[in-house]
Scaffold this motif. Structure first.
Motif, PDB file in Angstrom:
ATOM      1  N   PRO A 185      -3.538 -13.382   6.847  1.00  0.00           N
ATOM      2  CA  PRO A 185      -2.697 -14.108   5.905  1.00  0.00           C
ATOM      3  C   PRO A 185      -2.442 -15.656   6.061  1.00  0.00           C
ATOM      4  O   PRO A 185      -2.463 -16.572   5.215  1.00  0.00           O
ATOM      5  CB  PRO A 185      -1.408 -13.502   5.704  1.00  0.00           C
ATOM      6  CG  PRO A 185      -1.903 -11.963   5.854  1.00  0.00           C
ATOM      7  CD  PRO A 185      -2.863 -12.185   7.112  1.00  0.00           C
ATOM      8  N   GLU A 186      -2.236 -15.849   7.232  1.00  0.00           N
ATOM      9  CA  GLU A 186      -1.973 -17.209   7.850  1.00  0.00           C
ATOM     10  C   GLU A 186      -3.179 -18.013   7.678  1.00  0.00           C
ATOM     11  O   GLU A 186      -3.198 -19.124   7.415  1.00  0.00           O
ATOM     12  CB  GLU A 186      -1.297 -17.150   9.211  1.00  0.00           C
ATOM     13  CG  GLU A 186       0.110 -16.573   9.296  1.00  0.00           C
ATOM     14  CD  GLU A 186       0.553 -16.367  10.387  1.00  0.00           C
ATOM     15  OE1 GLU A 186       1.815 -16.553  10.767  1.00  0.00           O
ATOM     16  OE2 GLU A 186      -0.002 -16.066  11.525  1.00  0.00           O
ATOM     17  N   ILE A 187      -4.338 -17.283   8.353  1.00  0.00           N
ATOM     18  CA  ILE A 187      -5.489 -18.086   8.204  1.00  0.00           C
ATOM     19  C   ILE A 187      -5.818 -18.294   6.842  1.00  0.00           C
ATOM     20  O   ILE A 187      -6.420 -19.414   6.292  1.00  0.00           O
ATOM     21  CB  ILE A 187      -6.577 -17.340   8.841  1.00  0.00           C
ATOM     22  CG1 ILE A 187      -6.349 -16.997  10.219  1.00  0.00           C
ATOM     23  CG2 ILE A 187      -7.966 -17.894   8.622  1.00  0.00           C
ATOM     24  CD1 ILE A 187      -7.434 -16.051  11.021  1.00  0.00           C
ATOM     25  N   ALA A 188      -5.679 -17.639   5.859  1.00  0.00           N
ATOM     26  CA  ALA A 188      -5.943 -17.812   4.429  1.00  0.00           C
ATOM     27  C   ALA A 188      -5.079 -18.667   3.698  1.00  0.00           C
ATOM     28  O   ALA A 188      -5.760 -19.563   3.000  1.00  0.00           O
ATOM     29  CB  ALA A 188      -5.888 -16.393   3.540  1.00  0.00           C
ATOM     30  N   ALA A 189      -3.946 -18.852   4.071  1.00  0.00           N
ATOM     31  CA  ALA A 189      -3.049 -19.984   3.719  1.00  0.00           C
ATOM     32  C   ALA A 189      -3.354 -21.380   3.873  1.00  0.00           C
ATOM     33  O   ALA A 189      -3.526 -22.163   3.270  1.00  0.00           O
ATOM     34  CB  ALA A 189      -1.689 -19.479   3.850  1.00  0.00           C
ATOM     35  N   ILE A 190      -3.738 -21.318   5.353  1.00  0.00           N
ATOM     36  CA  ILE A 190      -4.157 -22.645   6.044  1.00  0.00           C
ATOM     37  C   ILE A 190      -5.575 -23.266   5.074  1.00  0.00           C
ATOM     38  O   ILE A 190      -5.770 -24.284   5.074  1.00  0.00           O
ATOM     39  CB  ILE A 190      -4.447 -22.570   7.519  1.00  0.00           C
ATOM     40  CG1 ILE A 190      -3.047 -22.482   8.159  1.00  0.00           C
ATOM     41  CG2 ILE A 190      -5.101 -23.738   8.004  1.00  0.00           C
ATOM     42  CD1 ILE A 190      -3.134 -22.228   9.399  1.00  0.00           C
ATOM     43  N   ALA A 191      -6.410 -22.214   5.168  1.00  0.00           N
ATOM     44  CA  ALA A 191      -7.807 -22.674   4.411  1.00  0.00           C
ATOM     45  C   ALA A 191      -7.744 -22.571   2.943  1.00  0.00           C
ATOM     46  O   ALA A 191      -8.763 -22.852   2.233  1.00  0.00           O
ATOM     47  CB  ALA A 191      -8.586 -21.277   4.768  1.00  0.00           C
ATOM     48  N   ASP A 192      -6.516 -22.351   2.326  1.00  0.00           N
ATOM     49  CA  ASP A 192      -6.421 -22.236   0.870  1.00  0.00           C
ATOM     50  C   ASP A 192      -7.391 -21.263   0.300  1.00  0.00           C
ATOM     51  O   ASP A 192      -7.935 -21.695  -0.795  1.00  0.00           O
ATOM     52  CB  ASP A 192      -6.591 -23.740   0.222  1.00  0.00           C
ATOM     53  CG  ASP A 192      -6.155 -23.797  -1.114  1.00  0.00           C
ATOM     54  OD1 ASP A 192      -5.180 -23.223  -1.362  1.00  0.00           O
ATOM     55  OD2 ASP A 192      -6.468 -24.855  -1.789  1.00  0.00           O
ATOM     56  N   ARG A 193      -7.464 -20.106   1.016  1.00  0.00           N
ATOM     57  CA  ARG A 193      -8.380 -18.955   0.379  1.00  0.00           C
ATOM     58  C   ARG A 193      -7.654 -17.732   0.289  1.00  0.00           C
ATOM     59  O   ARG A 193      -6.313 -17.643   0.845  1.00  0.00           O
ATOM     60  CB  ARG A 193      -9.678 -18.904   1.365  1.00  0.00           C
ATOM     61  CG  ARG A 193     -10.453 -19.890   1.813  1.00  0.00           C
ATOM     62  CD  ARG A 193     -11.146 -20.568   0.631  1.00  0.00           C
ATOM     63  NE  ARG A 193     -11.792 -21.718   0.888  1.00  0.00           N
ATOM     64  CZ  ARG A 193     -13.042 -21.770   0.781  1.00  0.00           C
ATOM     65  NH1 ARG A 193     -13.763 -20.766   0.243  1.00  0.00           N
ATOM     66  NH2 ARG A 193     -13.706 -23.041   1.264  1.00  0.00           N
ATOM     67  N   THR A 194      -8.052 -16.757  -0.391  1.00  0.00           N
ATOM     68  CA  THR A 194      -7.305 -15.548  -0.421  1.00  0.00           C
ATOM     69  C   THR A 194      -7.409 -14.708   0.778  1.00  0.00           C
ATOM     70  O   THR A 194      -8.477 -14.660   1.500  1.00  0.00           O
ATOM     71  CB  THR A 194      -7.737 -14.784  -1.638  1.00  0.00           C
ATOM     72  OG1 THR A 194      -9.369 -14.313  -1.646  1.00  0.00           O
ATOM     73  CG2 THR A 194      -7.701 -15.502  -2.978  1.00  0.00           C
TER      74      THR A 194
END
Length: 108
Positions: free
Chosen positions: A50-59
């Protein structure tokens, strides 16, 4: 860097999806895998999906399938810790860049 596993398609996916997965060359990172790797390189303590997704602006659903091929290729690893990311209620694996360098009994 190689992923070692190439792209994946389920047996139940349409033929066009399977052909697209087969057409991708083994031995190179996809654009999304590169995003995951670059983010983890910049965060030495590791991050959850979830942190990676938030940084990448992806789901999370977009990022999660990229993890296992990168682990299998030794590009990233399970750090051995879990944490509860913001806005989540369950603990998630913390992923880190690079191979896992744990010392095993045979190395001691």
């Amino acid at each position: 860097m190689t992923t070692g596993g190439g792209a994946y398609a389920r047996n139940t996916d349409p033929t066009t999806s399977q052909e697209a997965a087969n057409s991708l060359s083994d031995g190179c990172l996809t654009a999304l895998q590169k995003i995951v790797v670059d983010i983890l390189k910049a965060h030495s303590s590791g991050l959850t999906v979830p942190e990676i997704a938030a940084i990448a602006d992806r789901t999370v659903v977009t990022i999660s399938p990229r993890i296992r091929p990168l682990v299998n290729a030794g590009v990233i690893h399970n750090s051995g810790t879990k944490k509860i990311p913001p806005e989540h209620t369950r603990a998630c694996i913390v992923w880190a860049f690079g191979r896992n360098h744990e010392v095993t009994e045979t190395e001691t």
